[in-house]
Write an enzyme that holds these catalytic residues in place. Sequence first.
Site, PDB file in Angstrom:
ATOM      1  N   ASP A  23       0.833  -1.188   0.125  1.00 28.68           N
ATOM      2  CA  ASP A  23      -0.222   0.084   0.205  1.00 28.68           C
ATOM      3  C   ASP A  23       0.771   1.482   0.061  1.00 28.68           C
ATOM      4  O   ASP A  23       1.830   1.679   0.763  1.00 28.68           O
ATOM      5  CB  ASP A  23      -0.910   0.179   1.281  1.00 28.68           C
ATOM      6  CG  ASP A  23      -1.779   1.043   1.292  1.00 28.68           C
ATOM      7  OD1 ASP A  23      -1.779   2.125   0.387  1.00 28.68           O
ATOM      8  OD2 ASP A  23      -2.123   0.958   2.358  1.00 28.68           O
ATOM      9  N   LYS A  87       2.920  11.596  -3.338  1.00 28.62           N
ATOM     10  CA  LYS A  87       1.442  10.818  -4.260  1.00 28.62           C
ATOM     11  C   LYS A  87       0.245  12.043  -4.140  1.00 28.62           C
ATOM     12  O   LYS A  87       0.167  11.509  -4.995  1.00 28.62           O
ATOM     13  CB  LYS A  87       0.782   9.634  -2.992  1.00 28.62           C
ATOM     14  CG  LYS A  87      -0.283   8.565  -3.532  1.00 28.62           C
ATOM     15  CD  LYS A  87      -1.110   8.004  -2.637  1.00 28.62           C
ATOM     16  CE  LYS A  87      -2.242   7.260  -3.368  1.00 28.62           C
ATOM     17  NZ  LYS A  87      -1.684   5.850  -2.684  1.00 28.62           N
ATOM     18  N   GLU A 187      -7.862   0.174  -4.558  1.00 26.27           N
ATOM     19  CA  GLU A 187      -7.283  -0.151  -3.243  1.00 26.27           C
ATOM     20  C   GLU A 187      -8.495  -0.506  -2.252  1.00 26.27           C
ATOM     21  O   GLU A 187      -8.823  -1.201  -1.498  1.00 26.27           O
ATOM     22  CB  GLU A 187      -6.520   1.502  -2.313  1.00 26.27           C
ATOM     23  CG  GLU A 187      -5.550   2.366  -2.254  1.00 26.27           C
ATOM     24  CD  GLU A 187      -5.308   3.295  -2.271  1.00 26.27           C
ATOM     25  OE1 GLU A 187      -6.129   3.813  -1.851  1.00 26.27           O
ATOM     26  OE2 GLU A 187      -4.089   3.689  -2.611  1.00 26.27           O
ATOM     27  N   ASP A 211     -13.274   5.003   2.348  1.00 27.45           N
ATOM     28  CA  ASP A 211     -11.610   5.546   2.669  1.00 27.45           C
ATOM     29  C   ASP A 211     -11.752   6.706   3.245  1.00 27.45           C
ATOM     30  O   ASP A 211     -11.056   7.402   2.117  1.00 27.45           O
ATOM     31  CB  ASP A 211     -10.606   3.998   1.634  1.00 27.45           C
ATOM     32  CG  ASP A 211      -9.625   4.702   1.716  1.00 27.45           C
ATOM     33  OD1 ASP A 211      -8.388   5.560   2.699  1.00 27.45           O
ATOM     34  OD2 ASP A 211      -8.117   4.010   0.817  1.00 27.45           O
TER      35      ASP A 211
HETATM   36 MG    MG Z   1      -4.976   4.585   2.324  1.00 26.42          MG
END
Ligand code: MG
Length: 618
Positions: A23, A87, A187, A211
């Site tokens: 991840d 990111k 994800e 999320d």
């Molecule tokens: Mg995450």
Amino acid sequence: MAKIGINIATGSLQQEEMIVGIDLGTTNSLVAIIHPESKKPVALKEHNSSSLVPSIIHFGEDGAVSVGETARNYLVNDPANTIFSAKRLMGKSYDDIRKNASFFTYKVIDDNSDSLVKVQVGDKFYSPIELSAFILKELKTRAEHILKTPVSKAVITVPAYFNDAQRQATRDAGKLAGLDVLRIINEPTAASLAYGLGIHKEDEKTIAVYDLGGGTFDISILRISNGIFEVMSTNGDTYLGGDDFDHAIVMKWIREHGIDATQVEQDKMLLQQLRLKAEEAKRHLGQKDVFIDHVGKYQLQITTSEFEKLIDPLVKKTLEASERALKDAGLTTADIDDVVMVGGSTRVNLVKKEVARFFGKPLHASLNPDEVVALGAAVQAEILAGNNKDFLLLDITPLSLGIETMGGLMDVLIPRNSKIPTRIARQYTTQKDGQSGIKISVYQGERDLVKDNRKLAAFNLTGIPSMPAGLPKVELTFLINADGILVVKAKELRSGVEQAIEVKPQYGLTDEEVESMLMESIVHAKEDIAIRSLVEAQTEASQMIDTTVAFINKNREYLEEAEIAATTNAIDQLNQSIATGTKDEIQARIEALNELSRPYAERVMDLAIAKAMKGKKI
Ligand code: MG
Ligand code: ADP
């Protein structure tokens, strides 16, 4: 997961290489594997330490690079050389991040706003791909240290809203870190895998994956049946997460002390100190009702109810996005069987309370919310290793893909939220007699005009044999493979001439074939209908003029001077409207030209029929 085999030729022991799940998060990253004995996914960690590696990189003066906790310590004392949230920069241009530029305490290059961002540290420049590679390399090293075996194969997760460019960037970062990236998966897909939802073939479920991480919010609606995961819709906000909770607390403290906000923006060190304290306060308030501390001379205090009031609008925003995701999937909360909670910020009580209230259901929150994505990536790795053949994973395209057609309009071939892998073919033709080539420009986005969308690639189909306009049959095929890479193929069916292109982003480490890619923000605007109908009216008018002129030229002998003069006048007027008029004006003049030409067109037609019938006996 790791298999030992004997190489018969050499008699030596061979260890089959382990595939890890990674991840790569905005805030934290981690590695997970399937435990060889328990067969359950576990996050890798050294004794007595956290599995989470902060996604932070520090560049020391001596050239030393540190990643993770060590780098995190420099956030306060050396913010200019400490990179966090890399990111958020993946596949972005400076224009994309301009309005959030103050968020970054390090130098993001802004001199060429169109091209992809780079980060400046001292006199060196780093791309987000290189920065992510530092993190991945660190994860690889840690995993090798813990497992005591080389690690070179991985499954890496990305947010569901990542576009092709961002997925490719992640892949490239993996390559740069010495990893063979076997699969990029979404994800939310990983998170549901971690919960084993749908593991029984007879399971039929609709799942919402909520999320809320440090920097991003992502809601996905998944449908599981026959062991197949299908993402029905996704929604979210690239700039909403736990960082914003921290920011809200910082702003409250700044207000209370009457500190000038622009002064704090400049005092990066103070800003970072306040941020870290705010994060500490946030975690503390999950257990206790009040947090009291100080930074330098500033006394800091916040209660749980104050905190909840601060973040309430942010939580509401996540529910609005959830509402939109449901709507896109054509569902209501009543259709949702399971709600999966992902991301460190779902530990906040108000978040859990509001999400449970919104969906009217208890939540899946038993697994560690900041590990669950990596755990699912490990499950996927196991499937790829061939150890679990019951699964087939389906993903969806987050944005529509299409080509440019007449008048700069977007013609969508693969609509957003289509399942992948997918293939679609459509036929096109030429506009001019003897046209030997067609330019195909591929775009991604939701706008009606291609100029508002993202250009992915362009190529020419050449060598079409000479034919009258409209006769060539050009079949265009869009194919998205399981990795989300798009292959565009054009073939002229009468001659067999064909041309194909693989669409990868321009900055791929080795791939230069893509002509250009405009990195502009991806706008999901849908207010372009007016422009589209104007362009369509213009196109229709031009075609009408062409046909009328051709008709007059062919049948001049049957027409009166006055008719030709009136028609020429109407054509002039229509041409003027095409250039400057509104859609209604163009349509009115198309109508006028029609009215004018209809009588003689019918007359000529009758003449032609009479001529054809002459001499024939009925
Ligand atoms: Mg995450
Ligand atoms: P990402 O996916 O963006 O890398 P994570 O899922 O690791 O992020 O979540 C990180 C976020 O979770 C940070 O904003 C962090 O402050 C927050 N977080 C972690 N633990 C807690 C907690 N106990 N209470 C509130 N927020 C938390």
